[in-house]
Design an enzyme around this catalytic site. Structure first.
Site, short mmCIF file in Angstrom:
data_model
loop_
_atom_site.label_atom_id
_atom_site.label_comp_id
_atom_site.label_asym_id
_atom_site.label_seq_id
_atom_site.Cartn_x
_atom_site.Cartn_y
_atom_site.Cartn_z
N ARG A 27 0.93 -1.37 0.03
CA ARG A 27 -0.05 0.17 0.02
C ARG A 27 1.14 1.07 0.12
O ARG A 27 0.94 2.09 -0.50
CB ARG A 27 -1.05 -0.44 1.30
CG ARG A 27 -2.09 1.14 1.03
CD ARG A 27 -3.06 1.14 2.09
NE ARG A 27 -3.14 -0.08 3.55
CZ ARG A 27 -4.11 -1.61 3.35
NH1 ARG A 27 -5.02 -0.85 2.75
NH2 ARG A 27 -3.79 -2.47 3.83
N TYR A 28 1.76 1.37 0.85
CA TYR A 28 2.57 2.35 1.02
C TYR A 28 4.04 2.22 0.08
O TYR A 28 4.50 0.84 0.57
CB TYR A 28 3.41 2.32 2.13
CG TYR A 28 2.44 3.39 3.06
CD1 TYR A 28 1.24 4.26 3.21
CD2 TYR A 28 1.41 1.75 3.91
CE1 TYR A 28 0.15 5.20 4.10
CE2 TYR A 28 0.29 2.54 4.96
CZ TYR A 28 -0.19 3.45 4.50
OH TYR A 28 -1.64 3.57 5.76
N ARG B 93 7.35 0.38 1.98
CA ARG B 93 6.98 -1.16 2.98
C ARG B 93 5.96 -2.57 2.74
O ARG B 93 5.38 -1.60 1.69
CB ARG B 93 6.70 -0.39 4.82
CG ARG B 93 5.07 -0.05 4.56
CD ARG B 93 5.50 0.96 6.36
NE ARG B 93 5.12 2.40 5.56
CZ ARG B 93 4.69 3.14 5.67
NH1 ARG B 93 3.75 3.05 6.70
NH2 ARG B 93 4.92 4.13 5.35
N CYS C 294 -5.35 -18.37 13.04
CA CYS C 294 -4.96 -17.28 14.40
C CYS C 294 -4.77 -19.65 15.23
O CYS C 294 -5.32 -19.09 15.23
CB CYS C 294 -5.23 -16.35 14.86
SG CYS C 294 -5.55 -15.49 13.15
N CYS D 253 -10.61 -13.49 16.87
CA CYS D 253 -11.28 -12.16 17.88
C CYS D 253 -12.27 -12.11 17.25
O CYS D 253 -11.89 -11.51 15.85
CB CYS D 253 -10.02 -11.21 17.79
SG CYS D 253 -8.85 -11.61 17.79
N CYS E 141 -12.37 -9.82 14.31
CA CYS E 141 -11.36 -9.86 13.39
C CYS E 141 -11.87 -8.53 12.42
O CYS E 141 -12.28 -8.47 11.54
CB CYS E 141 -11.04 -10.75 13.22
SG CYS E 141 -9.48 -10.70 12.01
N ARG F 113 -9.91 -9.26 9.34
CA ARG F 113 -9.43 -9.47 8.71
C ARG F 113 -10.55 -10.83 8.53
O ARG F 113 -10.20 -12.22 7.87
CB ARG F 113 -8.19 -10.29 8.41
CG ARG F 113 -7.08 -9.10 7.92
CD ARG F 113 -5.99 -9.81 6.97
NE ARG F 113 -5.30 -8.27 6.85
CZ ARG F 113 -4.50 -7.80 7.90
NH1 ARG F 113 -3.75 -8.51 8.80
NH2 ARG F 113 -3.97 -6.73 7.05
N ASP G 38 -13.02 -1.08 12.61
CA ASP G 38 -13.10 -1.00 11.23
C ASP G 38 -14.25 -1.38 11.83
O ASP G 38 -15.01 -2.26 11.82
CB ASP G 38 -12.17 -2.49 11.40
CG ASP G 38 -10.63 -1.74 10.49
OD1 ASP G 38 -10.55 -0.44 10.49
OD2 ASP G 38 -9.76 -2.67 11.43
N ASP H 205 -8.14 3.29 9.73
CA ASP H 205 -7.88 3.19 8.75
C ASP H 205 -9.35 3.62 7.69
O ASP H 205 -10.17 2.88 8.37
CB ASP H 205 -7.32 1.74 8.53
CG ASP H 205 -5.80 0.64 8.68
OD1 ASP H 205 -6.14 1.26 8.39
OD2 ASP H 205 -5.84 0.48 10.19
N LYS I 94 -3.52 5.19 6.90
CA LYS I 94 -4.04 4.92 8.02
C LYS I 94 -3.26 6.73 9.20
O LYS I 94 -2.74 6.63 8.46
CB LYS I 94 -2.94 3.98 8.67
CG LYS I 94 -3.85 3.67 10.18
CD LYS I 94 -2.48 3.22 11.45
CE LYS I 94 -1.53 1.23 10.54
NZ LYS I 94 -2.36 0.70 10.08
S1 SF4 Z 1 -7.73 -9.79 15.14
FE1 SF4 Z 1 -8.26 -10.87 13.47
S2 SF4 Z 1 -6.10 -11.79 12.79
FE2 SF4 Z 1 -5.47 -10.85 14.20
S3 SF4 Z 1 -5.14 -12.58 16.06
FE3 SF4 Z 1 -7.51 -12.19 16.09
S4 SF4 Z 1 -8.60 -13.55 14.74
FE4 SF4 Z 1 -5.90 -12.94 13.68
#
Ligand code: SF4
Length: 346
Positions: free
Chosen positions: A89-90, A93, A102, A106, A109, A111, A270, A307, A314
């Site tokens: 994106r940048y 980096r 994972c 979460c 999340c 993603r 997000d 973001d 960001k």
């Molecule tokens: S936020 Fe999403 S990518 Fe990050 S640890 Fe939690 S589940 Fe995994």
């Protein structure tokens, strides 16, 4: 009793009394859509079902509610993916995502549409193409491992990738974004530290959202990393019902600093699908950050960032202290003071 392995299904959640019998069918539906995993370390930190750890990891029916502004790719990774596993994106980096799994999942999340068990590891030829992409672009100064959680990979798997990056002259910094030291601290071993010890400096950004997550084992893991000379930063998501009070944020950032982790970013939530129950407003976030400034030392202050949806980068969205007129400034307790404008030059 704490489960001896990660809790991954609605039935296992019920067996551990993390959900009620009447929730079983709904939670099974949620789990079909979004992966579930609670490590023994995080299970052991849950005191009751309304606490800040349970709210982050135990699925709820609220995840089935989608609001109009929510998107499947909330921070816009897709348009910046030139080859699988790379987000560029940048100019200076890239993100490198070798895995999309994972140790925990979460519930907020960003993603969540792409992480989870399944086809989640870059294949050998894809990994080679990703490393070739980095090698061919001298403007890439920093490689940021993210995912999924890159530290779910064993030291043996990480080592050859890191060795290749270490050998690229223009890559000056390697950064890991991970929840592992807090949510699955047993993975932080002397072998992992050895794999992270390169000529190229490796920085680790620890993702954590509440001090209740940070138990004795997590403290040991952070000590091992910091004691090995790896600089530690943190990233926190502002989450309604988890850490949206000045007290919770103060406690988290103080805990991080005393464990040698510098608070780096506080992310506004997000627009991920099914996460509206976790989002505060930006105004509420700014007020929390303003109050935090009056309560804790400067080293404990992260930057409040957003973001921009669609992949536009960001930006800091912290409260404004300078008055619109440029002639006043508001202190951390909300009181405005006159500030003399620059005298005109003779
Ligand atoms: S936020 Fe999403 S990518 Fe990050 S640890 Fe939690 S589940 Fe995994």
């Amino acid at each position: 009793m704490v489960a001896s392995r990660p809790i991954r299904t609605a039935k296992e959640l019920l067996a551990q009394q993390l959900i009620e019998e009447e929730q079983l069918a709904t939670i099974a539906d949620v789990a079909k859509q979004y992966a579930v995993s609670i490590t023994p370390a995080m299970h052991s930190r849950i005191v009751d079902l309304d606490d800040p750890v349970a709210r982050q990891f135990v699925p709820s029916s609220a995840e089935l509610v989608t609001t109009p502004e929510e998107r499947e790719d909330p921070i816009g990774d897709d348009p910046f993916t030139p080859v699988p596993g790379i987000t560029h994106r940048y100019p200076d980096r890239v993100l490198l995502k070798p895995v999309l799994v994972c140790p925990v999942y979460c519930r907020f999340c960003f993603r969540r549409e792409v992480v989870g068990p399944g086809d989640s590891l870059l294949k050998e030829d894809q990994l080679k193409a990703a490393l070739d992409y980095i090698r061919a672009r001298p403007e890439i100064w920093e490689v940021i491992f993210t995912g999924g959680d890159p530290l779910i990979m064993s030291p043996g798997r990480l080592e050859p990738i890191l060795r290749e990056l270490d050998a690229i002259e223009h890559v000056k910094v390697i950064r890991f974004h991970t929840r592992v030291p807090v949510v699955d601290p047993d993975r932080v071993t002397p072998e992992l530290v050895a794999a992270l010890t390169l000529d190229t400096p490796v920085w680790v950004v620890v993702h954590t959202n509440h001090s209740q997550e940070i138990g004795q084992e997590a403290r040991r893991a952070l000590r091992l990393l910091a004691g090995s000379g790896i600089p530690l930063l943190s990233q926190t998501v502002l989450l309604k019902g988890v850490n949206d009070t000045p007290e919770a944020l103060e406690d988290l950032f103080r805990t991080l600093i005393v464990n040698r982790v510098k608070p780096y970013y506080l992310h506004h939530g997000d627009l991920a699908v099914g996460t509206s129950h976790f989002r505060t407003t930006i105004e509420e976030g700014q007020e929390l950050v303003r109050r935090l400034r009056g309560r804790v030392s400067g080293v404990c202050q992260p930057t409040y960032v957003l973001d921009i949806p669609g992949g536009h980068g960001k930006v800091p969205i912290g409260p404004r202290y300078l008055g619109e007129d440029g002639a006043s400034v508001t202190d951390p307790w909300g009181v405005a003071h006159a500030y003399p404008p620059k005298a005109p030059q003779e």
